[in-house]
Design a protein around this motif. Structure first.
Motif, PDB file in Angstrom:
ATOM      1  N   ASP A  70       0.809  -1.220   0.000  1.00 15.46           N
ATOM      2  CA  ASP A  70       0.000   0.000   0.000  1.00 15.46           C
ATOM      3  C   ASP A  70       0.844   1.272   0.000  1.00 15.46           C
ATOM      4  O   ASP A  70       0.317   2.368   0.092  1.00 15.46           O
ATOM      5  CB  ASP A  70      -0.969  -0.003   1.191  1.00 15.46           C
ATOM      6  N   GLY A  71       2.165   1.120  -0.071  1.00 19.15           N
ATOM      7  CA  GLY A  71       3.046   2.286  -0.117  1.00 19.15           C
ATOM      8  C   GLY A  71       3.618   2.680   1.228  1.00 19.15           C
ATOM      9  O   GLY A  71       4.536   3.491   1.304  1.00 19.15           O
ATOM     10  N   SER A  72       3.096   2.112   2.323  1.00 19.73           N
ATOM     11  CA  SER A  72       3.640   2.459   3.635  1.00 19.73           C
ATOM     12  C   SER A  72       4.947   1.702   3.877  1.00 19.73           C
ATOM     13  O   SER A  72       5.147   0.599   3.382  1.00 19.73           O
ATOM     14  CB  SER A  72       2.627   2.148   4.739  1.00 19.73           C
ATOM     15  N   GLU A  73       5.826   2.326   4.634  1.00 18.23           N
ATOM     16  CA  GLU A  73       7.162   1.797   4.889  1.00 18.23           C
ATOM     17  C   GLU A  73       7.118   0.607   5.843  1.00 18.23           C
ATOM     18  O   GLU A  73       6.349   0.602   6.803  1.00 18.23           O
ATOM     19  CB  GLU A  73       8.020   2.912   5.506  1.00 18.23           C
ATOM     20  N   ILE A  74       7.964  -0.395   5.588  1.00 16.17           N
ATOM     21  CA  ILE A  74       8.166  -1.487   6.527  1.00 16.17           C
ATOM     22  C   ILE A  74       9.305  -1.066   7.441  1.00 16.17           C
ATOM     23  O   ILE A  74      10.387  -0.712   6.976  1.00 16.17           O
ATOM     24  CB  ILE A  74       8.528  -2.801   5.811  1.00 16.17           C
ATOM     25  N   THR A  75       9.058  -1.094   8.744  1.00 13.62           N
ATOM     26  CA  THR A  75      10.077  -0.713   9.715  1.00 13.62           C
ATOM     27  C   THR A  75      10.328  -1.856  10.682  1.00 13.62           C
ATOM     28  O   THR A  75       9.408  -2.302  11.364  1.00 13.62           O
ATOM     29  CB  THR A  75       9.622   0.534  10.518  1.00 13.62           C
ATOM     30  N   LEU A  76      11.572  -2.331  10.710  1.00 14.58           N
ATOM     31  CA  LEU A  76      12.000  -3.287  11.728  1.00 14.58           C
ATOM     32  C   LEU A  76      12.967  -2.545  12.636  1.00 14.58           C
ATOM     33  O   LEU A  76      13.928  -1.944  12.168  1.00 14.58           O
ATOM     34  CB  LEU A  76      12.700  -4.499  11.111  1.00 14.58           C
ATOM     35  N   ASN A  77      12.696  -2.599  13.937  1.00 16.49           N
ATOM     36  CA  ASN A  77      13.569  -1.960  14.916  1.00 16.49           C
ATOM     37  C   ASN A  77      14.513  -2.995  15.512  1.00 16.49           C
ATOM     38  O   ASN A  77      14.201  -4.184  15.540  1.00 16.49           O
ATOM     39  CB  ASN A  77      12.749  -1.327  16.045  1.00 16.49           C
TER      40      ASN A  77
END
Length: 194
Positions: A70-77
């Motif tokens: 959907d265009g939103s960023e994947i963020t892994l911390n």
């Protein structure tokens, strides 16, 4: 300009002359029609767009960037010591994925010679979430695929161990697949052992 006819007023003659000039100018100036198409090709020509399109495509598929979805960023911390301790993963041996920057993005534990799934955790946008992979510890040492709610995390070992010892790290890529089709890669190393 034509000579005025007998009985015509100066206004009639000027009006006729202006009409004739307007018609002649509008019909006989081929450059006005030819300029518009000539002005368009640089911005609509496929050859002119090719460098821009390929540049955008390269940046969209470069490692470390989210692709698709959907265009939103994947963020892994990075997982903290507290995150790892609170996960309470059971098993005799474990593995972890560490980025080139030294951040631990995934840890997993499993039982040796067991068909029970190995359990792991990742931290997605600030929330620690569980994942699992089949085959116990033995199933996660090579290039495992972990599944969790709305996600799949695949570790692809890409080379030989970079040092000796009982638990040598191996170069690897972590690929996170989100349920909406989004995907993102991280480069680092996969280390398994006690």
């Amino acid at each position: 300009m034509p000579f005025p006819k007998r009985g015509a007023t100066l206004t009639d003659t000027l009006s006729a002359s202006l009409l004739a000039i307007t018609l002649i100018t509008g019909c006989s100036d081929p450059s006005s029609d030819a300029e518009a198409p000539e002005a368009q090709p640089p911005s609509t020509s496929p050859s002119a767009e090719a460098p821009n399109d390929s540049g955008e495509q390269e940046s969209a598929t470069a490692s470390g960037q989210t692709r698709g979805g959907d265009g939103s960023e994947i963020t892994l911390n990075a997982l903290t010591e507290a995150d790892m301790r609170e996960a309470s993963l059971s098993g005799e041996l474990g593995c972890q994925f560490t980025t080139d920057d030294g951040e631990v993005l995934l840890i997993a534990m499993g039982k040796v010679a067991s068909s029970d799934a190995a359990q792991g955790v990742v931290k997605v946008a600030g929330y620690v979430e569980r994942v699992s992979a089949p085959g116990g510890f033995d199933g996660i040492t090579a290039s495992p695929t972990f599944s969790g709610k709305g996600k799949t995390v695949h570790i692809e070992v890409t080379g030989e161990p970079t040092e000796g010892g009982e638990s040598p790290p191996r170069p690897a890529t972590l690929t996170y697949d989100r349920a909406d089709g989004a995907q993102r890669d991280w480069q680092g190393e996969w280390r398994c052992g006690p």
